[in-house]
Enzyme design. Sequence first.
Site, PDB file in Angstrom:
ATOM      1  N   HIS A 279       0.739  -1.196  -0.067  1.00 12.60           N
ATOM      2  CA  HIS A 279       0.155   0.074   0.071  1.00 12.60           C
ATOM      3  C   HIS A 279       0.872   1.222   0.107  1.00 12.60           C
ATOM      4  O   HIS A 279       1.915   1.385   0.695  1.00 12.60           O
ATOM      5  CB  HIS A 279      -1.229   0.029   1.356  1.00 12.60           C
ATOM      6  CG  HIS A 279      -0.450  -0.139   2.537  1.00 12.60           C
ATOM      7  ND1 HIS A 279      -0.125   1.364   3.159  1.00 12.60           N
ATOM      8  CD2 HIS A 279      -0.243  -0.910   3.272  1.00 12.60           C
ATOM      9  CE1 HIS A 279       0.387   0.833   4.397  1.00 12.60           C
ATOM     10  NE2 HIS A 279       0.369  -0.408   4.487  1.00 12.60           N
ATOM     11  N   ASP A 291       6.163   0.402   6.380  1.00  9.47           N
ATOM     12  CA  ASP A 291       4.837   0.547   6.542  1.00  9.47           C
ATOM     13  C   ASP A 291       4.192   1.471   5.773  1.00  9.47           C
ATOM     14  O   ASP A 291       3.672   2.532   6.064  1.00  9.47           O
ATOM     15  CB  ASP A 291       4.259   0.488   7.687  1.00  9.47           C
ATOM     16  CG  ASP A 291       2.557  -0.051   7.700  1.00  9.47           C
ATOM     17  OD1 ASP A 291       2.223  -0.492   6.602  1.00  9.47           O
ATOM     18  OD2 ASP A 291       1.914   0.419   8.656  1.00  9.47           O
ATOM     19  N   GLU A 325      -4.909   1.902   2.533  1.00 11.30           N
ATOM     20  CA  GLU A 325      -5.039   0.378   3.541  1.00 11.30           C
ATOM     21  C   GLU A 325      -5.128   0.950   4.875  1.00 11.30           C
ATOM     22  O   GLU A 325      -5.720   0.175   5.764  1.00 11.30           O
ATOM     23  CB  GLU A 325      -3.844  -0.286   3.112  1.00 11.30           C
ATOM     24  CG  GLU A 325      -3.556  -1.588   4.017  1.00 11.30           C
ATOM     25  CD  GLU A 325      -3.347  -1.691   5.396  1.00 11.30           C
ATOM     26  OE1 GLU A 325      -3.366  -2.792   6.385  1.00 11.30           O
ATOM     27  OE2 GLU A 325      -2.534  -0.593   6.003  1.00 11.30           O
ATOM     28  N   GLU A 326      -4.540   2.020   5.604  1.00  9.97           N
ATOM     29  CA  GLU A 326      -4.260   2.425   6.857  1.00  9.97           C
ATOM     30  C   GLU A 326      -5.766   2.750   7.464  1.00  9.97           C
ATOM     31  O   GLU A 326      -5.963   2.353   8.562  1.00  9.97           O
ATOM     32  CB  GLU A 326      -3.331   3.373   7.100  1.00  9.97           C
ATOM     33  CG  GLU A 326      -1.999   2.999   6.714  1.00  9.97           C
ATOM     34  CD  GLU A 326      -1.420   1.930   7.804  1.00  9.97           C
ATOM     35  OE1 GLU A 326      -2.229   1.394   8.269  1.00  9.97           O
ATOM     36  OE2 GLU A 326      -0.089   1.725   7.694  1.00  9.97           O
ATOM     37  N   ASP A 353       3.118  -6.410   3.053  1.00  8.66           N
ATOM     38  CA  ASP A 353       2.718  -5.466   4.033  1.00  8.66           C
ATOM     39  C   ASP A 353       3.019  -5.690   5.673  1.00  8.66           C
ATOM     40  O   ASP A 353       2.575  -5.496   6.646  1.00  8.66           O
ATOM     41  CB  ASP A 353       1.373  -5.070   3.752  1.00  8.66           C
ATOM     42  CG  ASP A 353       0.992  -3.865   4.868  1.00  8.66           C
ATOM     43  OD1 ASP A 353       1.816  -2.989   5.081  1.00  8.66           O
ATOM     44  OD2 ASP A 353      -0.337  -3.546   5.072  1.00  8.66           O
TER      45      ASP A 353
END
Lengths: 462, 462
Positions: A279, A291, A325-326, A353
Amino acid sequence: MKFKSILAALIFSAGSFTASAQTDSVYIRKIFDEALVKGECYQNLHYLCKNIGQRLSGSANAHKAVEWTKKLMEDYGFDKVYLQEVSVPHWERGAKEQGYILAGKTKLPVALAALGMSVATPANGVTAEVIELHSLKQLDSLGEAGIKGKIVFFNRPFDERFIEQGTAYGTAGDQRNIGPGAASKYGAVAVIVRSLTSAQNDYPHTGATNYGKNKPIPAAALSTIAANQLSELIRNAKTPVKFFLKTNCRTLPDAVSYNVVGELTGTENAKQVITVGGHLDSWDLAEGAHDDGTGVMQSVEVVRVFKALGYRPKHTIRTVMFMNEENGGRGGAKYAELAAQNKEEHLAAIESDEGGFTPRGFSFDGVNGAFIKNINAAWKSLLEPYEADRLVEGGSGSDIGHLRGTMPSAVLIGFRPDSQRYFDIHHTPNDVFENVNKRELELGAGTMAALVYLIDQHGIKF
Amino acid sequence: MKFKSILAALIFSAGSFTASAQTDSVYIRKIFDEALVKGECYQNLHYLCKNIGQRLSGSANAHKAVEWTKKLMEDYGFDKVYLQEVSVPHWERGAKEQGYILAGKTKLPVALAALGMSVATPANGVTAEVIELHSLKQLDSLGEAGIKGKIVFFNRPFDERFIEQGTAYGTAGDQRNIGPGAASKYGAVAVIVRSLTSAQNDYPHTGATNYGKNKPIPAAALSTIAANQLSELIRNAKTPVKFFLKTNCRTLPDAVSYNVVGELTGTENAKQVITVGGHLDSWDLAEGAHDDGTGVMQSVEVVRVFKALGYRPKHTIRTVMFMNEENGGRGGAKYAELAAQNKEEHLAAIESDEGGFTPRGFSFDGVNGAFIKNINAAWKSLLEPYEADRLVEGGSGSDIGHLRGTMPSAVLIGFRPDSQRYFDIHHTPNDVFENVNKRELELGAGTMAALVYLIDQHGIKF
């Protein structure tokens, strides 16, 4: 000559290697040589972290990241590069949060960060008595009588007995994921959560919370050191311990953003796709290095390596940088929706991820024991020289997970780096480029490319 | 009841697990729980690094480390704790080294560190033309005509294709280990060596050099950034590039020092020993955290865990902190000598000297293919839940390696952590406590204790 040497290898091998495995072994070695000697993912990650930096969905930086990664894949000469428009939540932290413990005459400032999607406190902050809990169940037994008007402090630490740190994260995660909503139901005025990590340090770990249908209340994560201090003060206090919290976050209207997609078109079955991705969005506290800068840059590297080696895939190999994504997962959902709309067939999707650490292998989502047995029999020995041969049943990833609905035949795969260090820096101000090791990152990219190669050559029916 | 549940486990397992394996599996889980939940090696390492620090053989700090580790094991209540006297080299770096490149009008200071055991330059330093080489063979082809009066610059980098970084270190190591002596033979006035690492940064990596019978000449390691700069300046220079080096080291008379030994006495065969160890001495540039504070503190932890669990071993389990691994190996030699003198039988010796990183498994020195096959059949599945199950043929360690001569029946074993990060910090100012991860360290200690337990229970004849 070539055939002869393969034949010789067959004769002189222990008989457990087929001609195809011999060819695969040689090709996988080429993939790793390219990734380790001429690798470009480390320098690309440097650019993403240092020239763009944090890139939370809807932010100007997220938009820059979309533009730069699109250009990156175009410059590499991918066969096709395009964007998939997706509407994303747009949350902003605002000015830095403040918090302090009020215990008797002690006023102790602590390190904390608002949880993603949290609402702000009133402009003057909120001050209330703190109640320390270790589970969401305790809310139910205390009820409104015990909770109303208080700040709930969830302080259940990681269970250190788990070997995989992802499992420890998963089992502690309810406190952050749904704890604030659950506490709100009983009238809590705010929630503070112990950071989701086993590390003892002063970095707060943010991350999304989801209130569900409950009334939103301010929510923040405390560093583990702050959480320990608060717990000790509560334990020793003669009068109730209070907490002051001030957060300044807000949620703006949804914004337009994009998944960034690049591909090598399949020479035999262009509509059959192998996806590899991570992501592109990140939390706002640092650079989103592990991340998930590492995951997206490894996914670009997979295709770059194939191009450098002149590999022409049978199936379409697609690098996907998912957006959001987060704090929403909208990019993953959009990708799955479009895949179905376009009547594509996905053989497999691989998500990276879990950080750019030394590779261990892959986990395969929702497969049975026979699949694991057979894939190990076929491919484990090919990955063993790279110490990345743990092929196990397990989760894949939250972005590709959306394919489960629209592409039930796709095999969903999680890239598994070593898990021990990820939650030291995950969602913290410490998730920066300097904490990524070049060799670990490149070995991961090589491992991902090797699996994509094997799937492209042989399919993945086990 | 106990028998019944073991029987049930046998019946319901796939048949590959014996009753003994079931018991082992349960006990190994206890070992890891103790190491991960109540582990003390991280706090012990903190003390060693921060309250003692660097501890080169013969130094006052090395002596402090001997006293403190002896007391540590006494305080833990080991059955026996004692010292083994050994005479060690006593080398000192002296004042910080200086070096700069002289290329045309450019005078460029660079990061460098004298090699251990190097002699000093004259008080005014040495200035001479630099010749860049990539192998020791080039010395022979250039001969005295090409070398005499020059500073030899060995600049062969790590070969990035090796997956194990220890192999890359091994194959580049001749430049530092014996390069200075070899260049001296042809009349070189000094040697500068590219630091033995694949990392691109400005830390010089020291390490011992051995002149053999050649006349000692000053020798130092350049950071990889400095080495790249120097190489580029040489490549582009119109006139010969010179280098200025000033080192201030000296070798004092040998000093008295000690191996530190602690043990749990075997209840059945006290004269049969299983040794687990690392080296207590370290280079002088930092804290010797990964090299080898982690190894010695893990070795203490193995016995501490057994004591905490109330485990009474059949054989004597011995923690050995070897002195002088870095620049002489005298402690290892003394240990082997005394073991023979005392007519002890060593079943096995395990060395942890590759850093405190996430465990991968063990390598077994000088064993045959059948041994590897059989040990994997017996024990691999027991270590697999901890992702530390790579049981391979390979080197063990330079300290326990001395047992090869006096105890040929001992199985010599190297603990194998992940190798990717070790040579980023090995022998540099960056080898500090902060670069050790608690979980990785503890998992390593658990893995070592698990293997010691298995050897104690079943022997190690495969």
